[in-house]
Enzyme design. Structure first.
Site, mmCIF file in Angstrom:
data_model
loop_
_atom_site.group_PDB
_atom_site.id
_atom_site.type_symbol
_atom_site.label_atom_id
_atom_site.label_comp_id
_atom_site.label_asym_id
_atom_site.label_seq_id
_atom_site.Cartn_x
_atom_site.Cartn_y
_atom_site.Cartn_z
ATOM 1 C CB ALA A 16 -28.245 25.506 5.413
ATOM 2 C CB SER A 18 -26.385 23.559 9.555
ATOM 3 O OG SER A 18 -26.419 23.303 8.162
ATOM 4 C CE1 TYR A 19 -24.747 24.471 4.623
ATOM 5 C CE2 TYR A 19 -25.343 26.185 3.071
ATOM 6 C CZ TYR A 19 -25.185 24.860 3.364
ATOM 7 O OH TYR A 19 -25.456 23.909 2.406
ATOM 8 N N GLY A 20 -22.542 28.146 9.419
ATOM 9 C CA GLY A 20 -22.082 29.090 10.424
ATOM 10 C C GLY A 20 -22.613 28.627 11.770
#
Length: 340
Positions: A16, A18-20
């Site tokens: 995603a 939004s991962y990190g």
């Protein structure tokens, strides 16, 4: 870990945008792209890799064009020509209905522009899943997948209804948390809990999982498998695509042991019954639309934006709880939208 998985036939990787976050913004996507480029085996195998990434429904992504821009940014981070499956990370129908249609149009636009091979959704409840399927179908865009929390700990009526809808509409169900955050691994007990917030959750749920864990262990020993392998195979036998997380080569090797065999019908019935006999269930993601509706019903008021946006997996527990908006503010500034 990546090379081991691909060499053994795994070709779907879920991530995603939004991962990190913050200074590590999009780091998961960047790393996956790097791993693909550096994969040294046959080009044919590398070309079969499918990256499924999710685009966050941040409150400042208000138009289809902004959603397309997010898709381009993910593609650039991965340095690939086309994303396998572009997914809407969650629905905004319960707290920002006007934004919802813009995001749906964004899915259509990224598909029509050839930025993604297919489109999917994540954390959609039964009603909203049917709505977006019909909308996309009318626009000539097939809904490829629906990603929800699905495991032996997530066998509620809503999850099974979602599964039935996917089967009837030819949507592939991607099951995340197939091991219940680790509760279905046999590694933890009420007296041996993980540290941090997970430990608090496990303390509430694990004591009621004895019937299920006993059945998992019994079948695992009979099959010469491990408990996690049995739990993942159950998801496969239910017709879903499980996406267990891996951090080490050992975990990857264990997950691979869930492939190449199938539980018998009697074993599936035994696990289903044991899951129903276990009094506790996994807390569902607040971003799944039907879960949000139930939370609002229990609280007796419609949740404010500040109570439900900002961090993807935050679990609202008590009326008055709200999210730490520092995360949302940081991400909004990064995308050039000033302050909340």
């Amino acid at each position: 870990v990546f090379n081991l998985a691909v060499e053994n036939g795994i070709n779907l990787f879920d991530t995603a945008d939004s991962y990190g976050t913050g200074r590590l913004n999009g780091q998961s996507e960047k790393l996956l792209g790097k791993f693909i480029r550096e994969f040294q085996r046959e080009k044919r195998i590398r070309d079969e890799i499918v990256i499924a990434t999710k685009f966050a429904a941040y409150p400042w992504r208000l138009t289809s064009g902004q959603f397309v821009q997010a898709c381009r940014a993910s593609r650039d981070r991965m340095q690939i020509e086309q994303i396998g499956i572009g997914q809407l990370h969650w629905s905004t129908a319960n707290y920002a209905p006007p934004q919802e249609l813009a995001l749906w149009n964004g899915l259509v636009a990224m598909y029509e522009k050839g930025l993604v091979k297919a489109v999917g959704v994540s954390n959609f409840g039964p009603k909203q899943l049917v709505k977006i399927h019909d909308y996309l179908k009318a626009r000539g865009v097939p809904l490829c997948s629906a990603q929800v929390q699905f495991s032996l700990l997530s066998m509620g009526e809503d999850q099974m209804e979602i599964k039935n809808i996917c089967d009837s509409l030819d949507i592939r169900l991607i099951s995340y948390s197939p091991l219940g955050l680790g509760m279905l691994t046999g590694k933890y007990t009420p007296s041996r809990l993980p540290q941090g917030p997970r430990g608090l959750l496990f303390k509430q749920i694990l004591p009621g999982l004895k019937p299920l864990l006993v059945s998992l262990r019994e079948i695992a020993e009979k099959r010469c498998k491990t408990i996690p392998q049995v739990a993942i195979n159950w998801c496969i036998c239910k017709g879903t695509i499980p996406i267990p997380g891996v951090k080490t080569v050992k975990q990857a090797e264990e997950n691979l042991g869930a492939l190449g065999w199938r539980l018998s019908s009697s074993e599936l019935l035994q696990l289903d019954y044991a899951a129903q006999e276990s009094p506790q269930r996994m807390i569902q993601n607040i971003f799944q639309t039907n879960v949000l509706e139930e939370t609002e019903r229990l609280w007796g008021h419609k949740l404010k934006k500040s109570e439900i946006v900002g961090a993807e997996f935050y679990q609202l527990q008590e009326p008055g709880d709200s999210l730490n908006l520092a995360y949302a503010n940081r991400e909004k500034k990064r995308e050039g939208w000033g302050n909340m």
